[in-house]
Write a protein that holds these residues in place. Structure first.
Motif: not given
Lengths: 199, 286
Positions: A107-108, A110-112, A115, A171, B100-102, B237, B241, B251, B253-260
């Motif tokens: 379901e994800m 895109k990823y960026r 980390s 996310i 915006y990604e959301f 936003k 939180k 969320y 299908k189609g969301y954007s994920g990231g490593g932070h």
């Protein structure tokens, strides 16, 4: 044991420099992001390079800065000790993270973010320093604990600890950090069984 | 002779009255207004019981609609914004939020699809038609004042009416954006944008200058609105939180994920590594 290697060593951290420059290029030239980002749909259409390049793309300057600054230091420390191990760490972590996303997080779209790779580097450096260092071992244990607390919180709460900031329009994916840590542990154990020296 | 004098007095009296009315025109300014209201659109019947909104559930990434609510003067009001102007302003506002990604998609909805006093039932229909979850309702209030200065005395020369800018125009504009979650009927946040345009015109091209000032007023107010809307979005936003019980986020299908890693971890890492490096070097040289 000294954390910072002998600077008289002739090795130049070229791989670290390439990764840092690549991240900067992808951020400063937005048109390249479209080509490089991990995009599930494009990957399934054959854009294999996105398995690797997706990790070098970032959402915002803050996202880029925090990931890249830590990676630059870790890369410098690790590459000067053993370039080939560092290269394996990068290749295995990026590939396994991306394949995991492809197979288990459909379901994800895109990823960026770097980390996952940074997590691998943190854990790998910490494990080696814990093994080699006696006097300053507690600092590396503390770093490892901090990392595990961060990942544990992300998994159980669904939020990010430490990674605050209202510019996070994405996310956070704890799986990237876990896979990075697992790859680091795998390479560490493999090196130990292989009878190789530290790093 | 007496009859001739009477006729002369009548003519002079008429000229005097016309002049006085002209002078009155010098003293009293003109005003025109165009306006629309979100409250009138959503809650048209004041006597009706207002439905209590439920807890909104936002499914990210969102499909967002943006539309101007109908004018309070009626759809075909003389001085209302035309459809093209509205679309241009909506594009101006939508452009800054596409990044915006959301936000998955932003639909520009013509005002013709919104009925006068359409309320939430109308929004439900729009939701079905366009597949949107969140609606940005735009309303406006623009007042234009026109006063005649001393230079307008030259209009008596007839030529002066073409050359000298004796009309002073003052245009005050406010554009308001209210963001609603359609399903829960809850307003998520809102933001205004204001502008003031001062101009001048000759008697002959006054209406043209007023139209130009009106367009400029709306553009400047839209720019101000975009800035304020972004600030309100950031506050919203943070609020999500801090108080997740007020807005539920899921969320799709189609969301954007990231490593932070985040700032705090980065700081702690550098601090601890620095300590390790410093004491490590010291022990080597001791």
């Amino acid at each position: 044991m000294v954390v910072v290697p002998n600077l008289n060593d002739s090795r130049f951290p070229g791989i670290t420099l390439i990764v840092v420059l690549g991240c900067l290029v992808f951020y400063l030239i937005p048109e390249t992001t479209i080509w490089a980002v991990y995009d599930r749909e494009q990957l399934l259409h054959g854009d294999i390079w996105r398995l690797f390049t997706g990790h070098f793309v970032h959402f915002s300057w803050r996202h880029l800065f925090f990931n890249l600054s830590v990676f630059a230091v870790l890369g410098f420390l690790l590459e000067l000790r053993n370039r080939w191990i560092f290269l394996w760490l990068i290749a295995l972590t990026t590939l396994s993270c991306s394949l995991y996303f492809l197979l288990f997080i459909p379901e994800m779209s895109k990823y960026r973010g770097l980390s996952g790779l940074v997590s691998a580097a943190v854990v790998y450096l910490a494990l080696n320093e814990i093994r080699a260092t006696v006097r300053l071992r507690f600092i590396w244990v503390l770093i490892l604990i901090l990392f595990l607390v961060k990942v544990g919180y992300e998994i159980f709460s669904g939020e990010a600890v430490f990674a605050s900031g209202s510019d996070s329009d994405f996310i956070i994916v704890p799986a990237a950090h876990i896979i990075g840590a697992v790859m680091a542990a795998f390479i560490f154990i493999w090196k130990k069984w292989d009878g190789g020296t530290k790093y | 002779m007496l009859e001739k004098n009477n006729k002369l007095y009548i003519v002079l009296f008429t000229i005097l009255m016309v002049s006085i009315s002209g002078c009155a025109g010098l003293v009293e300014g003109k005003k025109s207004r165009k306006a629309s209201s979100v409250v009138d659109f959503l809650y048209p019947n004041k006597s009706d019981v207002v439905e209590k909104p439920t807890i909104p559930q936002l499914t990210l990434p969102m499909n967002v609609g943006i539309a101007f609510v109908p004018s309070t003067s009626g759809r075909y009001a003389k001085n209302d914004l035309d459809t093209k102007q509205k679309m241009v302003l909506m594009e101006l506002i939508a452009e800054d939020f596409k990044k915006y990604e959301f936000i998955k998609n932003i639909e520009l909805i013509p005002t013709e699809y919104l009925r006068q006093a359409g309320s939430f039932d109308n929004l439900d229909q729009i939701k079905t038609m366009y597949g949107i979850d969140v609606m940005v309702l735009l309303s406006y209030d623009q007042v234009q004042y026109t006063d005649e200065g001393l230079v307008s005395l030259t209009y008596w020369t007839i030529v002066g009416a073409y050359i000298f800018e004796g009309e002073k125009n003052d245009t005050s504009t406010m554009v308001d954006a209210a963001v609603y979650d359609i399903s829960s009927r809850k307003m998520l946040f809102r933001a205004p944008g204001v502008s003031q345009v001062k101009g001048s015109a000759t008697f002959v091209n006054q209406s043209e200058e007023l139209r130009a000032d009106s367009h400029k007023g709306f553009e400047l107010a839209a720019d101000d609105l975009v800035e304020n809307l972004q600030a309100e979005l950031e506050r919203f936003k943070k609020k999500i939180k801090e108080k997740p019980e007020e807005v539920k986020v899921v969320y799709s299908k189609g969301y954007s994920g990231g490593g932070h890693l985040g700032g705090a971890f980065t700081f702690l890492f550098f601090l601890l590594t620095g300590i390790a490096g410093w004491y490590g070097r010291r022990s080597e040289f001791e």
